[in-house]
Design an enzyme around this catalytic site. Structure first.
Site, PDB file in Angstrom:
ATOM      1  N   GLY A  40      -1.144  13.921   4.876  1.00  0.00           N
ATOM      2  CA  GLY A  40      -1.179  13.169   6.119  1.00  0.00           C
ATOM      3  C   GLY A  40      -0.112  12.096   6.093  1.00  0.00           C
ATOM      4  O   GLY A  40       0.376  11.747   5.023  1.00  0.00           O
TER       5      GLY A  40
ATOM      6  N   GLY B 182      -0.576   5.727   6.229  1.00  0.00           N
ATOM      7  CA  GLY B 182      -1.566   5.018   7.022  1.00  0.00           C
ATOM      8  C   GLY B 182      -2.656   5.928   7.559  1.00  0.00           C
ATOM      9  O   GLY B 182      -3.465   5.513   8.376  1.00  0.00           O
TER      10      GLY B 182
ATOM     11  N   GLY C 256      -5.077   7.028   5.875  1.00  0.00           N
ATOM     12  CA  GLY C 256      -6.354   6.676   5.250  1.00  0.00           C
ATOM     13  C   GLY C 256      -6.695   7.525   4.044  1.00  0.00           C
ATOM     14  O   GLY C 256      -7.832   7.527   3.592  1.00  0.00           O
ATOM     15  N   LYS C 257      -5.689   8.202   3.483  1.00  0.00           N
ATOM     16  CA  LYS C 257      -5.970   9.102   2.358  1.00  0.00           C
ATOM     17  C   LYS C 257      -6.429   8.326   1.121  1.00  0.00           C
ATOM     18  O   LYS C 257      -7.459   8.642   0.517  1.00  0.00           O
ATOM     19  CB  LYS C 257      -4.718   9.927   2.008  1.00  0.00           C
ATOM     20  CG  LYS C 257      -4.151  10.699   3.191  1.00  0.00           C
ATOM     21  CD  LYS C 257      -2.959  11.530   2.788  1.00  0.00           C
ATOM     22  CE  LYS C 257      -1.773  10.733   2.311  1.00  0.00           C
ATOM     23  NZ  LYS C 257      -1.030  10.023   3.371  1.00  0.00           N
TER      24      LYS C 257
ATOM     25  N   GLU D 119      -1.292  10.892  -5.447  1.00  0.00           N
ATOM     26  CA  GLU D 119       0.156  11.060  -5.499  1.00  0.00           C
ATOM     27  C   GLU D 119       0.688  11.244  -6.920  1.00  0.00           C
ATOM     28  O   GLU D 119       1.430  10.425  -7.425  1.00  0.00           O
ATOM     29  CB  GLU D 119       0.850   9.862  -4.843  1.00  0.00           C
ATOM     30  CG  GLU D 119       0.492   9.782  -3.371  1.00  0.00           C
ATOM     31  CD  GLU D 119       1.477   8.958  -2.579  1.00  0.00           C
ATOM     32  OE1 GLU D 119       2.617   8.825  -3.055  1.00  0.00           O
ATOM     33  OE2 GLU D 119       1.097   8.477  -1.505  1.00  0.00           O
TER      34      GLU D 119
END
Lengths: 434, 327, 286
Positions: free
Chosen positions: C53, C56, C58-59, C193
């Site tokens: 996504g 920002g 929200g992940k 990440e």
């Protein structure tokens, strides 16, 4: 000891001593005040004295007794015809001096009726002066409603004063992240230099105050330039900086002690009393409150209306973002230090004019300032003001319920309790994680 | 100037009960700050709680001194829990402000006239250490050599104080080489990471606070038994900051650091005091008086604290790589 | 479109054949801003699931909520049937759901080996009283060390065994963090990440490690910006935008979904998804 009669030469040496602090010069080259105060006993004999002068409206009062306790001593001293009392003790340490209210003449009472016990600190000096300013006897039992009004008024007074000093801490924390433990000593700096200019040099109050504020601002600027900025450049951690500020606070405090001596200074002079309903106050307390309100309003306008003020808030909010939008962060921080120095110096003046001041004054207030700033939410100027007003109120109003000697404890306990319930402070925002 | 006297006075500081007090407090602070990263600025209060806990159990409750010591330790643990619950979940600098505030609150409570019946108010308490002096196994007389000449009771308290230090140091060493110590060091580095590995960070911090506080409490007991009295004004913030200077001088996350740091600190203080007093007496420092020399001592402590943190945060013994500061 | 993972067609919030993690109505607001508002999502067991996504979306906040590092305003979620709402983060980890962080949290002043040992569960020496007596924990410590050395070898960090973690490169720290997470043999690994800041030479080995995890039966959920990685290794992709799940399905299908292109790319709408690698470092919540 009457410094008003000091000769020109003495005044000059004082000035030199003062300069030595401002420019961070070694005190070694300058003659020091405490080394030769006029009527003080020869210090080389290690004679330890606790003394004071009892005066009412400028006139000495004879026959007033004080009880001195601590370190195994429990003795009484009584003022002579010149209003002076003195007691020699054998060991260094902190003593309690309590004025025996029954020994006061009819109709005469303490100007600060709360404080019948004061401390005489003989840990670092050989003489300690303890003063109990007298005035009209206020010891009439007031109805509880009046008592509350009186306490709230005192709380407001203290709160406003704390707010002026706390904004500096808050701005510095906001822009640099530093919890500055040397902030209280900046207040002492202001109070003692007012004493120097106003009492010793006999300058008019306005000029003395202006000079003190200018010097305090300079102190703020030079502190940043000589110490904090280089440390930021070295990328010293914030916790490390905090400990450096503790060391720096000790250094300032003891330089002030070396230059000004350990005696408690009375700066207020004789101000007119004012009676508003149940409240007995003085012109200088009212003036102090007025100046605080104006100052706080000015700071608020500065932060919200001016470019630099807005930039300051931007840096507090997010330093790297502010920097990337072209704000010169270092310049803002420099301005913040100057403003913080001036505001805290002003708080020192206001404090000194209403209460007494010595080399420890600021450090004793420091925790109240931290409490105020933390309560309001670290790093916001509005929060610091609200926090300071709360702390001022808690300190003064709490003494209706709990013993006076625990009123500072009450405010610190409030701090701990608030952190338990609302760690971000009363006005702070919850921090976002991740 | 009497160099011999200065030297022997300074060496006398090596094993003084005063030095021992600060070593124990710094060892405790090493557990807090050096190993766990807790910024405790109220170490003086832990020492005071221990000292008052012991003195009050002996004087008010008539308990034997040994039991008093246990109660003092227990009191310091309770103090750690009271302090830890609201603050250990917060950011490090909040802990700093709350611990210093709590330590002043404790001092106000010991000073207030309201509790003077139990605490002695500002006069403090005395005559609680009789059991200790009565247990002195050494016969009257002087022992030792050179600067280390002690009367029987002086020898007795030094022996006990430094035995406590030895035991305390071994205790901390055993803990820090264990997996338990590893978790503490992990928390010092990054508590979220340790949490993500399934460790109850809060419980570990609280345990560290209790253990370091108990060591300080023992230090406080040595202090007051030696002086034969306990007074509230001893435990001000200066006491805490001296402990910090001792710890940072020796090296924060080390066992030997606090011990050597304490000894070096008090020997250096004594030497500078001696030399400066000597210079004042022979008139070489005309602008200073003897009491001002005592004031400069404190000024130097402040300066030392600043310089150490800026230039040698790892102290004498610390590993340069293992700098003890985060944030 | 049919697939082996979901029951019925892939759609936002669709049911899975064998979910390991199920979340319902998880909402988190910061001030007036809704960072996460997930109605229903299931993570399939034994698969590699990518959570993608735009910035920002929200992940990371969602990660923080699921692992107990942040508390939602509302919502509940279960891991292997156990309710996790309100469970402390360390307890979540003990249940076998271990996460890593976007900004690597290697414990800098501990050695690589000590970092690894810290990842192990049930070391009796981590109890204060047992810690004092070495024989009570030395055996377990030896076993942990064998396991740690084994993992270090697999992650090619064995040469750095005695170094302080501070001395590792950014990519090596990522590897260390992943290896450390594996010390406790988790059932679900959540990687935030894993590729950010890793040099390209290490990328392939990281990908292989993640595939190995699946081989060993571990479920993987990861947040990633790098579309190559998402396409190559994930079995399932969940797309978040503005706090909501806007699409999910097998990677090939999701990449073609116009809703995804819309939400995800905005200005890059005409670029081939496979060539876009948006690596945005920084602390802002993703």
């Amino acid at each position: 000891m009457n410094h008003l009669t000091l000769g020109k030469k003495r005044a000059f040496s004082l000035w030199l001593g003062a300069l030595s602090i401002v420019f961070g010069m070694l005190f070694s080259a300058t003659p020091s005040l405490a080394a030769s105060p006029s009527p003080s006993p020869s210090t080389s004999t290690e004679q330890l004295l606790i003394k004071g002068t009892i005066k009412n409206e400028g006139e000495p009062v004879a026959g007033v007794s004080v009880q001195i306790t601590g370190n195994g001593v429990d003795a009484k001293a009584t003022s002579g015809a010149d209003g002076k009392w003195v007691l020699e003790v054998a060991t260094k340490g902190v003593y309690k001096v309590e004025i025996l209210l029954d020994s006061l003449p009819e109709g005469v009472g303490l100007r600060d009726p709360e404080t019948t016990v004061r401390e005489a600190n003989l840990t670092a000096t050989n003489t300690a002066a303890v003063l109990f300013p007298l005035g009209k006897d206020l010891r009439v039992v007031q109805p509880i409603g009046d008592q509350i009004i009186v306490r709230v008024f005192s709380g407001l007074n203290l709160g406003l004063l704390l707010a002026v000093a706390a904004i500096g801490i808050s701005l510095i924390f906001g822009t640099t992240g530093l919890n500055n433990f040397a902030h209280g000593d900046m207040l002492t700096f202001g109070a003692l230099f007012t004493y120097l200019f106003y009492v010793v040099f006999e300058w008019p109050l306005l000029i003395a105050a202006t000079a003190t504020i200018a010097l305090s601002a300079l102190f703020g600027w030079s502190q940043d330039a000589a110490l904090w900025r280089p440390l930021r450049k070295r990328r010293l951690g914030l916790n490390q900086m905090m400990i450096v500020s503790i060391g720096f606070s000790i250094v300032i405090r003891y330089i002030l002690l070396l230059v000004f001596g350990g005696e408690t200074k009375v700066i207020s002079g004789e101000f007119e009393a004012v009676v508003i309903g149940p409240i007995n106050t003085t012109v200088n307390s009212l003036g102090s409150m007025g100046i605080s309100v104006i100052t706080l309003a000015a700071v608020a306008l500065f932060l919200t209306r001016t470019r630099i003020g807005k930039a300051t808030r931007a840096v507090s909010d997010n330093t790297s973002l502010a920097a990337s939008t072209g704000i010169d962060v270092e310049r803002i921080i420099r301005i913040v230090w100057v403003v913080a120095g001036a505001l805290t110096g002003l708080a020192g003046i206001l404090y000194g004019l209403q209460f007494q001041a010595n080399w420890m004054t600021g450090f004793q207030i420091l925790l109240l300032l931290f409490a105020a700033v933390t309560l309001g939410g670290l790093g916001t100027a509005l929060g610091a003001t609200v926090g300071a007003l709360i702390i001022g109120m808690v300190v003064e109003v709490s003494s209706l319920i709990i013993p006076t000697d625990l009123k500072y404890a009450a405010s610190l306990i409030i701090l701990i309790l608030v952190l338990l319930v609302r760690p971000q402070g009363v006005l702070g925002k919850k921090q976002r994680i991740g | 100037m009497d160099w011999l006297n200065i030297g022997s006075l300074a060496l006398g500081e090596l094993f003084s009960p005063f030095t021992a007090t600060f070593i124990l407090c710094a060892l405790g602070l090493s557990v807090h700050f050096g190993y766990t990263g807790l910024l405790n600025f109220g170490q003086a209060a832990f020492a005071a709680v221990g000292a008052y806990g012991m003195a009050i159990s002996v004087l008010t409750f008539g308990l034997p001194l040994g039991l008093g010591v246990l109660i003092g330790l227990l009191a310091s643990a309770v103090f750690a829990v009271i302090l830890g619950i609201p603050t250990l979940r917060l950011r490090a600098d909040y802990l700093a402000i709350v611990t210093i505030a709590a330590s002043e609150v404790f001092r106000y409570f010991m000073t207030t006239i309201g509790f003077a019946k139990v605490t002695g108010g500002s006069n403090g308490l005395s005559q609680f250490g009789e059991d200790f002096w009565a247990a002195n196994p050494f016969a009257e007389g002087t022992y030792g050599f050179g600067p280390f000449m002690y009367r029987a009771d002086e020898l007795w308290i030094r022996l006990v104080a430094f035995s406590i230090i030895a035991l305390g140091a071994v205790f901390v060493w055993l803990l820090m080489r264990s997996p338990w110590g590893r978790v503490l060091k992990g928390i010092r580095e990054d508590e979220d990471a340790v949490r993500s590995l399934g460790k109850n960070v809060f419980a570990y911090k609280l345990q560290a606070l209790i253990i370091g506080g108990a060591l300080a409490a023992l230090g406080g007991m040595v202090f007051v038994v030696n002086l034969s009295n306990v007074q509230p004004q001893s435990w001000g913030t200066t006491f805490t900051f001296m402990i910090w200077t001792v710890l940072l001088l020796g090296g924060a996350a080390t066992i030997l650091g606090p011990i050597v740091g304490g000894m070096v600190f008090f020997v250096l203080l004594s030497v500078t005091q001696g030399i400066m007093s000597g210079l004042v007496e022979i008139g070489a420092l005309p602008f200073l008086t003897l009491p001002q020399v005592g004031q400069i001592r404190f000024l130097l402590i402040g300066l030392a604290l600043m310089l150490l943190v800026i230039f040698r945060p790892q102290g004498i013994f610390g590993n340069k790589k293992e700098l003890q500061f985060n944030g | 479109m049919a697939n082996e993972i979901s029951i019925g067609a892939a759609a936002p919030g669709c049911k899975k054949v064998d979910p390991i993690l199920v979340a319902d109505n998880v909402m988190r607001q910061f001030g007036g801003l809704t960072a996460v508002n997930v109605e229903h999502v299931e993570i399939p067991r034994g698969q590699i699931t990518a959570l993608i996504g735009p910035n920002g979306a929200g992940k990371t906040t969602f990660f923080n909520l699921l692992t107990g590092f942040d508390k939602p305003n509302t919502g509940s979620w279960t891991f292997e049937g156990k309710n996790l709402a309100g469970v402390a983060s360390y307890k979540v980890a003990r249940l076998g759901m271990i996460r890593t962080f976007q900004l690597t949290k290697a414990l800098s002043l501990l050695t690589v080996l000590e970092n690894m040992r810290l990842g192990a569960q049930n070391q009796p020496g981590e109890n204060f009283l047992r810690a004092l007596i070495r024989p009570l924990w030395s055996k377990h410590e030896a076993a942990i060390t064998v396991k740690a050395d084994d993992l270090l070898k697999r992650f090619k960090l064995d040469a750095k065994r005695e170094d302080y973690a501070a001395g590792l490169s950014g990519g090596q720290r990522k590897l260390l963090e992943m290896a450390r997470a594996l010390m406790s043999e988790p059932k679900l690994v959540m990687l935030d990440e894993p590729m950010a800041g890793v040099n390209p030479a290490l990328t392939q080995s990281l990908l292989d490690h993640i595939k190995d995890l699946k081989k060993n039966g571990t479920t993987v959920l990861f947040v990633e910006h790098d579309m190559h990685m998402v396409r190559h290794i994930s079995d399932w992709v969940i797309v978040m935008a503005e706090g909501k799940v806007v699409a999910e399905g097998p990677p090939a299908q999701v990449m073609k979904d116009p809703a995804v292109i819309d939400a995800y790319l905005g200005a890059h709408a005409d670029t081939d998804l496979g060539t876009v690698a948006i690596n945005v470092p920084g602390k802002a919540g993703n």
